[in-house]
Design an enzyme around this catalytic site. Structure first.
Site, mmCIF file in Angstrom:
data_model
loop_
_atom_site.group_PDB
_atom_site.id
_atom_site.type_symbol
_atom_site.label_atom_id
_atom_site.label_comp_id
_atom_site.label_asym_id
_atom_site.label_seq_id
_atom_site.Cartn_x
_atom_site.Cartn_y
_atom_site.Cartn_z
ATOM 1 N N HIS A 62 31.616 40.696 37.691
ATOM 2 C CA HIS A 62 30.994 41.217 36.477
ATOM 3 C C HIS A 62 30.989 40.200 35.333
ATOM 4 O O HIS A 62 30.431 40.459 34.278
ATOM 5 C CB HIS A 62 31.732 42.473 36.002
ATOM 6 C CG HIS A 62 33.083 42.183 35.454
ATOM 7 N ND1 HIS A 62 34.143 41.787 36.248
ATOM 8 C CD2 HIS A 62 33.562 42.202 34.180
ATOM 9 C CE1 HIS A 62 35.204 41.590 35.496
ATOM 10 N NE2 HIS A 62 34.884 41.827 34.242
ATOM 11 N N CYS A 191 58.952 28.777 40.448
ATOM 12 C CA CYS A 191 60.107 29.019 39.580
ATOM 13 C C CYS A 191 59.632 28.854 38.139
ATOM 14 O O CYS A 191 58.449 29.062 37.861
ATOM 15 C CB CYS A 191 61.269 28.084 39.916
ATOM 16 S SG CYS A 191 60.858 26.335 39.846
#
Length: 621
Positions: A62, A191
């Protein structure tokens, strides 16, 4: 050259041009996404409003974004709230990274389908980096055919950037391509600062090409992982990579090839790699909240010490419940994060963690040794539970009739996990946790100055190999078991040393661009994130790396000799309040922590400033 050329924004679709403030959506009408215009379309075909590189294509088709050569970031959004239509009315024949020209047909939208859904059909064109790019925009309010000029944009006069202004999506695409493609990826975790790839064949990764990608600081290898060091924007890039390769690769369990035979040493290395992966992904999401809670605990202690707040007051009790609650309920938090990593049920493991905490409370009334029942604030028993939960759940699904699984599967799994932990594994793990904490204290107390010199003198080597996560759980176990950690105090010193090294480079260099980068890297290190300093500058100069380690080692020696203690999983200058004793407030420990940190900063700064670079090497690149 400075940018002074106007930019024509073409209408991406045929229809009436309207002011953005008239669009029936508060996000766009209040220009929260940037300035631009709307179009009430009367035809379905969609065209590119500008020339540039496709930076974004929504999964539901969209919306798409284009980055122009001069840095404008242009968003085209088709319909309002149409993300909920799951792409049904849209087709797009463009892809991220593709070069397109203004007026090029890129797809279509089914206006009638959008109207039938009860949603506005308005197409929005917005410059999402308005604040940085746009000086003025003049929108022509009239009916326009597609590809006719709808607005004239005057950009700000800006200096060219050193690297291309590309989106997270483009960065993700380049990283995927240069690690050998999607087909070479087994799994991906991250991390605080690194993407941690498990690759099928690391030789297929192009280190040089990856290092040249914007936002990438460096490459590291360790714990069986191909690590791409990003810095503080790692989560954004990780999310884009997962969006492109699929969620199946997020924390995907690594299956061993049963046709291969491994030596005992290889099996040990694989086991260590798996163990480190679990610890990394389980603890990393909690580091920020644990560090912040620890600093807040220090602030409360100071407020009480100077009679600004009374320990008996309702306000203090409420505020003190924040750090107390975070640390007390670590098993609940770790149950959730460890289960996510190991693909167990995170809700079940969070419930198991909560029951363990509750059991620790009521078990004080039972004739049991305290060490066998103190699961509050513990870390390893719940991670073990998450490890066995997945195979247990598979076994139960095969055993329990499907008609009964909705009602009984979860509660039976919880009961079995609790029995295994509290009767068999938990007491052993708790004893081992206490012995680990005691062992750290014994080693430290043997010779605090020497241990400080050793740990801080070599810790950066562990970071370069990605093995520093071996130390983090040990420090967290110290805090969970004893409420303090001498080890974490030493780790704090290493961050300050790296910040001091790059601060010296920032002061010494004559290159304004390099100075800006090194200042940012030093600030980041003083806030506890050292990858930018280490990989961006320190590791690129052997002399600076050696001197920063010497400064860190001397700082560790001072920290050890002063017996500096730490009370939270944080450090560096930003976490200095975590050295305040929560029971007494500011005392000699806090003052010694300040001495150790400032001494480290000064020593490392002087070493690098005077001996870090040769005379003809002022511009540290």
């Amino acid at each position: 050259m400075p940018n002074t050329t106007s930019l024509n924004l073409l209408s991406p679709v045929s229809g009436n041009i309207i002011p953005l403030t008239k669009v029936n959506d508060p996000v766009f009408s209040q220009e929260l996404m940037g300035k631009g215009f709307g179009v009430e379309p009367d035809k379905n075909k969609i065209f590119a409003p500008v020339s540039g590189i496709v930076a974004y294509v929504a999964g539901t088709l969209h919306a798409f974004g284009i980055t122009t050569a001069d840095g404008a970031e242009v968003l085209v959004h088709m319909g309002i709230n149409t993300v909920e239509l799951s792409g049904a009315p849209f087709t797009l024949n463009i892809s991220v990274g593709q070069s397109i020209t203004a007026g090029q047909e890129v797809g279509s939208m089914d206006i009638q389908k959008i109207k039938n859904s009860g949603r506005p059909k308005t197409v929005v064109v917005a410059i999402t980096n308005t604040e940085d790019y746009l000086k003025d925009i003049k929108v022509e309010i009239s009916k326009k055919n597609a590809t006719e000029t709808a607005a004239l944009v005057t950009p700000k006069i800006v200096k060219p950037k050193e690297k291309p202004n590309i989106s997270y999506s483009q960065i993700a695409t380049e990283i995927i391509k240069n690690v050998g493609g999607k087909e070479n990826i087994k799994s991906l975790i991250h991390c605080i600062t690194r993407l941690r790839f498990y690759l099928k064949d690391e030789s297929l990764a192009n280190d040089k090409a990856i290092r040249s990608i914007p936002k990438v600081i460096d490459i590291a290898h360790g714990a069986g992982q191909y690590q791409v060091v990003i810095g503080q924007e790692v989560t954004n890039i990780y999310n884009e990579i997962i969006k492109q390769i699929g969620t199946d690769f997020a924390n995907k369990p690594i299956k061993n090839d049963s046709t291969k035979h491994f030596t005992f040493t290889q099996e040990m290395k694989k086991g260590l790699s798996s163990f480190l992966s679990v610890l990394t992904e389980s603890i990393a999401p909690l580091v920020g909240i644990l560090g912040g809670a620890g600093v807040f605990k220090g602030i409360l202690a100071i407020l009480v010490q100077f009679n600004i707040m009374n320990k008996a007051s309702v306000t203090y009790l409420l505020l003190n419940s924040i750090p107390k609650g975070v640390f007390y309920f670590i098993p609940v938090l770790l149950g959730y994060t460890a289960a996510k990593k190991l693909h167990s049920n995170p809700i079940i493991l969070a419930v198991v963690g909560a029951i363990l905490v509750y059991f620790s409370t009521v078990a004080t009334y039972l004739p049991l040794p305290t060490i066998l029942t103190n699961y509050a604030s513990s870390i390893f028993p719940i991670i073990f539970a998450a490890w066995i939960a997945k195979p247990l759940e598979k076994l139960l699904k095969k055993t329990i009739p499907k008609i009964l699984q909705t009602m009984f599967l979860s509660i039976i799994e919880i009961i079995i996990l609790l029995l295994i932990i509290t009767v068999i594994a938990g007491p052993i793990i708790l004893v081992a946790s206490y012995k680990l904490a005691d062992g750290v204290d014994i080693v430290y107390n043997w010779n605090p100055g020497f241990i400080g010199l050793l740990v801080d003198g070599f810790y950066q080597f562990l970071i370069t190999m990605g093995l520093h996560w071996i130390v983090i759980p040990v420090a967290l176990n110290d805090l969970a078991t004893n409420g303090h950690s001498y080890l974490n105090a030493l780790l704090s010193i290493t961050m300050v040393a790296q910040g001091g090294a790059v601060l010296a480079l920032a002061i010494k260099t004559h290159d304004k661009t390099v100075r800006n980068k090194t200042f940012k890297a030093s600030v980041s290190a003083f806030c506890g994130i050292t990858e930018s300093a280490l990989y961006g500058f320190i590791l690129k100069h052997k002399r600076i790396f050696v001197l920063s380690n010497i400064g860190s080692g001397i700082g560790g020696l001072i920290c050890g000799l002063l017996h500096v203690n730490n009370y939270a999983l944080t450090g560096s200058l930003v976490g200095i309040l975590s050295f305040v004793d929560p029971n007494v407030g500011i005392n000699t420990n806090f003052l010694n922590a300040i001495i150790a940190h400032l001494s480290t900063l000064l020593i490392t700064f002087v070493l690098v400033y005077f001996w870090g670079t040769q005379k003809k090497s002022n511009d540290q690149r």
